[in-house]
Design an enzyme around this catalytic site. Structure first.
Site, PDB file in Angstrom:
ATOM      1  N   HIS A  52      46.007  47.384  -6.300  1.00 55.65           N
ATOM      2  CA  HIS A  52      46.659  48.363  -5.432  1.00 55.65           C
ATOM      3  C   HIS A  52      45.737  48.976  -4.378  1.00 55.65           C
ATOM      4  O   HIS A  52      46.160  49.871  -3.641  1.00 55.65           O
ATOM      5  CB  HIS A  52      47.303  49.456  -6.288  1.00 55.65           C
ATOM      6  CG  HIS A  52      48.504  48.969  -7.034  1.00 55.65           C
ATOM      7  ND1 HIS A  52      48.401  48.302  -8.239  1.00 55.65           N
ATOM      8  CD2 HIS A  52      49.822  49.009  -6.739  1.00 55.65           C
ATOM      9  CE1 HIS A  52      49.614  47.977  -8.655  1.00 55.65           C
ATOM     10  NE2 HIS A  52      50.495  48.388  -7.765  1.00 55.65           N
ATOM     11  N   HIS A  63      50.763  40.574  -6.412  1.00 55.37           N
ATOM     12  CA  HIS A  63      51.093  40.614  -7.838  1.00 55.37           C
ATOM     13  C   HIS A  63      52.597  40.707  -8.043  1.00 55.37           C
ATOM     14  O   HIS A  63      53.362  40.967  -7.124  1.00 55.37           O
ATOM     15  CB  HIS A  63      50.382  41.778  -8.538  1.00 55.37           C
ATOM     16  CG  HIS A  63      50.749  43.135  -8.008  1.00 55.37           C
ATOM     17  ND1 HIS A  63      50.118  43.691  -6.916  1.00 55.37           N
ATOM     18  CD2 HIS A  63      51.673  44.036  -8.412  1.00 55.37           C
ATOM     19  CE1 HIS A  63      50.634  44.884  -6.673  1.00 55.37           C
ATOM     20  NE2 HIS A  63      51.592  45.115  -7.565  1.00 55.37           N
ATOM     21  N   ARG A  83      59.146  60.389  -7.970  1.00 58.68           N
ATOM     22  CA  ARG A  83      57.858  60.139  -8.594  1.00 58.68           C
ATOM     23  C   ARG A  83      57.043  61.440  -8.695  1.00 58.68           C
ATOM     24  O   ARG A  83      57.108  62.303  -7.812  1.00 58.68           O
ATOM     25  CB  ARG A  83      57.096  59.082  -7.797  1.00 58.68           C
ATOM     26  CG  ARG A  83      57.734  57.710  -7.905  1.00 58.68           C
ATOM     27  CD  ARG A  83      57.247  56.750  -6.839  1.00 58.68           C
ATOM     28  NE  ARG A  83      55.845  56.394  -6.983  1.00 58.68           N
ATOM     29  CZ  ARG A  83      55.384  55.404  -7.729  1.00 58.68           C
ATOM     30  NH1 ARG A  83      56.240  54.664  -8.431  1.00 58.68           N
ATOM     31  NH2 ARG A  83      54.099  55.131  -7.777  1.00 58.68           N
ATOM     32  N   LYS A  87      51.133  60.870  -9.522  1.00 59.86           N
ATOM     33  CA  LYS A  87      51.051  59.431  -9.273  1.00 59.86           C
ATOM     34  C   LYS A  87      49.997  59.141  -8.208  1.00 59.86           C
ATOM     35  O   LYS A  87      49.892  59.838  -7.195  1.00 59.86           O
ATOM     36  CB  LYS A  87      52.405  58.889  -8.815  1.00 59.86           C
ATOM     37  CG  LYS A  87      53.516  59.035  -9.845  1.00 59.86           C
ATOM     38  CD  LYS A  87      53.351  58.117 -11.030  1.00 59.86           C
ATOM     39  CE  LYS A  87      53.714  56.691 -10.714  1.00 59.86           C
ATOM     40  NZ  LYS A  87      53.643  55.835 -11.929  1.00 59.86           N
ATOM     41  N   CYS A  99      60.463  51.344 -11.171  1.00 60.52           N
ATOM     42  CA  CYS A  99      59.771  50.251 -10.476  1.00 60.52           C
ATOM     43  C   CYS A  99      58.357  50.169 -11.043  1.00 60.52           C
ATOM     44  O   CYS A  99      57.627  51.153 -11.046  1.00 60.52           O
ATOM     45  CB  CYS A  99      59.741  50.483  -8.969  1.00 60.52           C
ATOM     46  SG  CYS A  99      60.025  52.181  -8.443  1.00 60.52           S
ATOM     47  N   SER A 100      58.018  48.994 -11.542  1.00 62.11           N
ATOM     48  CA  SER A 100      56.707  48.838 -12.161  1.00 62.11           C
ATOM     49  C   SER A 100      56.365  47.357 -12.221  1.00 62.11           C
ATOM     50  O   SER A 100      56.817  46.578 -11.379  1.00 62.11           O
ATOM     51  CB  SER A 100      56.703  49.492 -13.549  1.00 62.11           C
ATOM     52  OG  SER A 100      55.393  49.570 -14.073  1.00 62.11           O
ATOM     53  N   GLU A 160      50.979  48.762  -1.936  1.00 66.61           N
ATOM     54  CA  GLU A 160      51.650  47.749  -2.745  1.00 66.61           C
ATOM     55  C   GLU A 160      51.717  46.440  -1.973  1.00 66.61           C
ATOM     56  O   GLU A 160      51.909  46.434  -0.751  1.00 66.61           O
ATOM     57  CB  GLU A 160      53.079  48.175  -3.105  1.00 66.61           C
ATOM     58  CG  GLU A 160      53.194  49.253  -4.162  1.00 66.61           C
ATOM     59  CD  GLU A 160      52.901  48.762  -5.572  1.00 66.61           C
ATOM     60  OE1 GLU A 160      52.422  47.611  -5.725  1.00 66.61           O
ATOM     61  OE2 GLU A 160      53.149  49.528  -6.517  1.00 66.61           O
ATOM     62  N   GLU A 162      53.669  42.996  -3.324  1.00 68.09           N
ATOM     63  CA  GLU A 162      54.338  42.522  -4.517  1.00 68.09           C
ATOM     64  C   GLU A 162      55.369  41.442  -4.227  1.00 68.09           C
ATOM     65  O   GLU A 162      55.985  41.424  -3.149  1.00 68.09           O
ATOM     66  CB  GLU A 162      55.090  43.678  -5.191  1.00 68.09           C
ATOM     67  CG  GLU A 162      54.213  44.840  -5.602  1.00 68.09           C
ATOM     68  CD  GLU A 162      55.001  45.961  -6.258  1.00 68.09           C
ATOM     69  OE1 GLU A 162      54.425  46.614  -7.150  1.00 68.09           O
ATOM     70  OE2 GLU A 162      56.170  46.190  -5.880  1.00 68.09           O
TER      71      GLU A 162
END
Length: 250
Positions: A52, A63, A83, A87, A99-100, A160, A162
């Protein structure tokens, strides 16, 4: 020629000291994400912190992730979360239910057949973040729709990058939020969510904005149209609505 993601995975990658961040969120940065190439082929694993950092993302490091959307079967309202301020990435932003990432740390989350790994990860994280018992989120009840490939900075340091699996679930769930993860949560209908987007006081995660812009509302409409004879909505009714065979570059 190797893809940027493969080159980045083999490169000397940057790191950072997390001592000034929340202790629990820093601990979670040791979890190992599944590295993928641009076609979502698994190519290795790396700790979440490394994955990240924008310095590594800008090299192409990529990822696997998921975005889960939980709808109430009776009225079709969507569960949102805001969030927590603690965080490290995208604090205080509103986003979809959860979301993960599927993790290399768990064998069941590495299984790719029928998106089994991301389904198990979604059930695990719905419990971790929202306190929803896993018995209320059976992995076979998640409806996989498609995958998106996106890149978004959180700030100059974090971001991010992804391949994100979009999962819908219809379920009556009991929410007991983990306040280290979630600041607030609410159930919204389509109009309420659209009003939230129009209110400049609200900020939203970039992946949620992308999914909402291109997919969410049309799929939501389709879910509502496919109400069963019992008057309830079922995410599994959306099978075949989207082409999940390819990664969609956003």
């Amino acid at each position: 020629m190797s893809s940027p993601a493969i080159v980045a995975a083999r490169a000397a990658l940057a790191s950072i000291d997390l001592s000034n961040y929340d202790a629990e969120q820093s601990r979670l940065m040791d979890e190992r994400c599944i590295l993928v190439d641009e076609q979502d082929n698994a190519i290795g694993a790396m700790d979440k912190k490394t994955c990240h950092l924008m310095e590594n993302i800008n090299k192409g490091l990529l990822h696997r992730a998921f975005s889960a959307f939980v709808f109430r079967p009776s009225d079709g309202k969507l569960l949102l979360q805001q969030r927590a301020s603690s965080k490290i990435t995208f604090p205080d932003m509103w986003t979809n239910t959860c979301c993960s990432h599927p993790l290399d740390d768990f064998e069941e989350e590495k299984v790719e057949k029928d998106q089994s790994g991301v389904r198990h990860a979604a059930s695990r994280k719905l419990e971790h973040e929202l306190g929803i018992p896993r018995s209320q989120t059976p992995v076979d009840q998640f409806q996989y729709l498609t995958r998106i490939h996106y890149l978004a900075p959180s700030n100059d340091t974090w971001g991010e990058h992804e391949v994100d699996y979009i999962l819908f679930l219809t379920a009556d769930v009991t929410v007991t939020p983990n306040l280290n993860e979630i600041r607030e949560y609410k159930w919204v209908d389509k109009v309420e969510l659209q009003n939230m987007f129009e209110d400049s006081a609200n900020s939203f995660t970039p992946w949620f904005k992308l999914i909402a812009r291109d997919f969410l509302f049309s799929w939501w409409d389709e879910l509502l149209r496919r109400k069963g004879d019992d008057g309830l909505l079922d995410a599994k009714s959306l099978a075949g609505v989207a082409d999940g065979s390819k990664v969609i570059k956003m």
